[in-house]
Design an enzyme around this catalytic site. Structure first.
Site, PDB file in Angstrom:
ATOM      1  N   LYS A 120     -10.527 -12.597   1.159  1.00 37.06           N
ATOM      2  CA  LYS A 120      -9.542 -11.558   1.494  1.00 37.06           C
ATOM      3  C   LYS A 120     -10.153 -10.663   2.543  1.00 37.06           C
ATOM      4  CE  LYS A 120      -5.391 -10.261   0.190  1.00 37.06           C
ATOM      5  NZ  LYS A 120      -4.322 -11.126  -0.349  1.00 37.06           N
TER       6      LYS A 120
HETATM    7  P1  NAD Z   1       4.539  -5.601   2.255  1.00 35.48           P
HETATM    8  O1  NAD Z   1       3.684  -4.731   3.056  1.00 35.48           O
HETATM    9  O2  NAD Z   1       5.527  -6.485   2.939  1.00 35.48           O
HETATM   10  O3  NAD Z   1       5.350  -4.740   1.168  1.00 35.48           O
HETATM   11  C1  NAD Z   1       4.700  -3.828   0.335  1.00 35.48           C
HETATM   12  C2  NAD Z   1       5.755  -3.040  -0.418  1.00 35.48           C
HETATM   13  O4  NAD Z   1       5.097  -2.137  -1.313  1.00 35.48           O
HETATM   14  C3  NAD Z   1       6.661  -2.186   0.475  1.00 35.48           C
HETATM   15  O5  NAD Z   1       7.995  -2.279   0.052  1.00 35.48           O
HETATM   16  C4  NAD Z   1       6.137  -0.774   0.232  1.00 35.48           C
HETATM   17  O6  NAD Z   1       7.121   0.217   0.419  1.00 35.48           O
HETATM   18  C5  NAD Z   1       5.724  -0.880  -1.223  1.00 35.48           C
HETATM   19  N1  NAD Z   1       4.829   0.209  -1.599  1.00 35.48           N
HETATM   20  C6  NAD Z   1       3.666   0.576  -1.013  1.00 35.48           C
HETATM   21  N2  NAD Z   1       3.161   1.671  -1.616  1.00 35.48           N
HETATM   22  C7  NAD Z   1       4.030   1.978  -2.600  1.00 35.48           C
HETATM   23  C8  NAD Z   1       4.082   3.018  -3.575  1.00 35.48           C
HETATM   24  N3  NAD Z   1       3.122   3.934  -3.653  1.00 35.48           N
HETATM   25  N4  NAD Z   1       5.137   3.051  -4.424  1.00 35.48           N
HETATM   26  C9  NAD Z   1       6.119   2.113  -4.348  1.00 35.48           C
HETATM   27  N5  NAD Z   1       6.118   1.114  -3.453  1.00 35.48           N
HETATM   28  C10 NAD Z   1       5.091   1.066  -2.591  1.00 35.48           C
HETATM   29  O7  NAD Z   1       3.555  -6.467   1.340  1.00 35.48           O
HETATM   30  P2  NAD Z   1       3.812  -7.883   0.662  1.00 35.48           P
HETATM   31  O8  NAD Z   1       3.311  -8.930   1.573  1.00 35.48           O
HETATM   32  O9  NAD Z   1       5.213  -7.946   0.161  1.00 35.48           O
HETATM   33  O10 NAD Z   1       2.798  -7.813  -0.559  1.00 35.48           O
HETATM   34  C11 NAD Z   1       3.122  -7.160  -1.785  1.00 35.48           C
HETATM   35  C12 NAD Z   1       2.143  -7.612  -2.860  1.00 35.48           C
HETATM   36  O11 NAD Z   1       2.210  -9.049  -2.993  1.00 35.48           O
HETATM   37  C13 NAD Z   1       0.661  -7.321  -2.592  1.00 35.48           C
HETATM   38  O12 NAD Z   1       0.017  -7.152  -3.829  1.00 35.48           O
HETATM   39  C14 NAD Z   1       0.168  -8.609  -1.934  1.00 35.48           C
HETATM   40  O13 NAD Z   1      -1.235  -8.755  -2.041  1.00 35.48           O
HETATM   41  C15 NAD Z   1       0.924  -9.616  -2.785  1.00 35.48           C
HETATM   42  N6  NAD Z   1       1.095 -10.933  -2.178  1.00 35.48           N
HETATM   43  C16 NAD Z   1       1.675 -11.105  -0.966  1.00 35.48           C
HETATM   44  C17 NAD Z   1       1.851 -12.404  -0.458  1.00 35.48           C
HETATM   45  C18 NAD Z   1       2.562 -12.659   0.834  1.00 35.48           C
HETATM   46  O14 NAD Z   1       2.801 -13.840   1.145  1.00 35.48           O
HETATM   47  N7  NAD Z   1       2.955 -11.658   1.588  1.00 35.48           N
HETATM   48  C19 NAD Z   1       1.388 -13.503  -1.186  1.00 35.48           C
HETATM   49  C20 NAD Z   1       0.803 -13.294  -2.438  1.00 35.48           C
HETATM   50  C21 NAD Z   1       0.658 -12.006  -2.915  1.00 35.48           C
END
Ligand code: NAD
Length: 441
Positions: free
Chosen positions: A127
């Protein structure tokens, strides 16, 4: 405060003491490795494997000087943590966030090792992160910091060695800049293969069909596999989404196609509720335009407390780590907690929910769709192939369904909860590989 005498903490304390490593009971890495080591104990994994998994192989820290549009300079801290590569090249996202810390990146790298092993994907775990608020900089500045980070990582990443992908705060555009920077440094004879340096690229530039929605799509396939056993039908249930970015919004849109009612959503801008159902597609369009769910016209603004206490069948965290703490868990009224985000639930919140009879479906199973389609993208890049979305979805469904079955089987065999079962099924695979390869020298 989290209890300190849990089996997970005892397992971690033992190993950290032996390593003479400093630990802090409430630290996220310590908590996470504790559960992994507890699962290792459950399957009787050899001591050497517990030692190996307890620390990442490499922890790289870089400092990137970048000139901003107004002529001023910033020095940005970046990380790349490579946890384990016994199963294949290191693999894991790059996060852009202003408060990111090394222990968070270490935790996410460890979870990637577990996730790839559970899905039987030939990758290890890594990561990366850059300490920056991507919303606070211009597009040009974002491009410069991305290129600077890529060049600072240099040969520590590579299509056969360590392959980054999007995560919180990064997207296909950021991956395109990373790939372009890396290709510019590559020898002319390896420029084609160099495209595989990152996954999650735009479709036109070596990306894969179905990658953008992949994490949400994988989560839905896991629900398809597991909910019938709990007598839950997707077309009869309601859900709440915490986070409406890539994972949250795609999960919501795909669940809507299955007839699930989206009742409440919260992101960093606020929380909204519509008991009759929020249109997930319209909300995704609104968030793309305005940056958040706040002010969405077809729902009412609610407090965070109301968001957590709204009764739903599925509660899906898809934001940041450790947001579901005991206080929130005590408010929640759901049947299943489906972890879209990585490490969203604190150990005592999980304990409370399990005691209450809530099923907790662990992140390394639920959100493995992203890395799985990243694997398909990497394969397509290596073979100069282009798969259509139907082919991607079919292959993804097979991997997610088999992973879900693996977790169910381990939970039954070991008589443990789904999180421990998911780690156990992953550890068994890594153990077999170490057994066959041996540990060099
Ligand atoms: P992103 O940046 O697209 O979205 C993050 C979301 O979290 C946003 O809607 C944001 O407003 C919200 N957020 C941030 N701080 C917040 C708070 N204090 N209160 C409420 N909401 C809050 O990120 P993503 O890619 O959707 O990733 C989200 C999670 O999924 C992370 O844990 C990431 O590691 C995990 N993940 C992502 C992927 C991927 O393919 N993008 C794959 C596996 C896991």
């Amino acid at each position: 405060m989290e209890p300190c005498d849990t089996p997970a903490n005892q397992s971690a304390r033992k190993i950290f003491h032996e390593l003479e490593e400093y630990y802090e009971e409430h630290n996220l890495y310590f908590r996470t490795i504790g559960s992994v080591l507890e699962a290792a104990d459950l399957v009787g994994a050899p001591h050497r494997l517990k030692l190996i998994l307890s620390q990442p192989k490499n922890e790289l820290m870089v400092h990137c000087p970048v000139q901003m549009d107004d002529g001023s300079w910033k020095l940005l801290k970046g990380y790349r943590v490579q946890h384990n590569n016994a199963l294949g090249p290191y693999k894991g996202g790059i996060r852009f966030h202003p408060e990111v810390k090394l222990d968070e990146v270490k935790t996410l790298a460890l979870l990637m090792t577990m996730k790839c092993a559970l899905a039987r994907i030939p990758f290890g775990g890594a990561k990366g992160a850059l300490r920056i608020d991507p919303r606070s900089v211009s597009k040009d500045e974002l491009m410069r910091v991305t290129r600077r980070l890529t060049s600072a990582l240099g040969d520590n990443i590579g299509p056969d060695y360590d392959i980054p992908a999007p995560d919180v705060g990064t997207n296909a555009q950021v991956m395109a800049w990373m790939a372009d920077t890396y290709i510019n440094f590559a020898e002319s004879s390896s420029k084609v293969i160099a495209r595989g340096i990152v996954t999650g690229k735009p479709l036109e530039f070596g990306g894969s069909a179905g990658r953008e929605k992949a994490t949400g799509q994988g989560l839905v396939y896991v629900l398809d596999a597991l909910l019938p056993g709990m007598n839950i039908q997707l077309n009869e249930v309601s859900c709440s989404l915490l986070g409406y970015g890539n994972v949250g919004s795609w999960t919501a849109r795909l669940l809507q196609e299955r007839g699930t009612t989206l009742k409440a959503v919260m992101d960093h801008t606020g929380a909204i509720l519509n008991e009759e159902g929020i249109d997930a597609v319209a909300l995704a369009g609104y968030v793309a335009e305005t940056g958040g769910v706040h002010g969405f016209p077809d729902a009412s603004a609610i407090t965070s407390e109301t968001f957590y206490s709204t009764p739903v069948d599925l509660f899906i965290p898809a934001a940041l780590e450790q947001m579901i703490d005991l206080e929130h868990a005590q408010r929640m009224q759901c049947k299943v907690l489906v972890e879209g985000a990585n490490a969203p639930t604190t150990p005592n919140a999980e304990h409370y929910l399990l005691e209450k009879g809530v099923e907790v479906l662990p992140a390394i199973l639920c959100n493995a769709g992203g890395v799985t389609v990243s694997y398909f993208e990497w394969k397509q890049n290596r073979q100069s192939e282009t798969w259509d979305e139907e082919h991607v979805d079919e292959a993804l469904k097979k991997i997610m369904t088999r992973s879900a079955a693996r977790v169910l089987e381990a939970a039954k065999r070991l008589d443990c909860n789904m999180r421990l079962a998911s780690y156990a099924a992953a550890i068994e695979q890594i153990d077999k590989v170490y057994e066959m390869r041996g540990v060099f020298p």
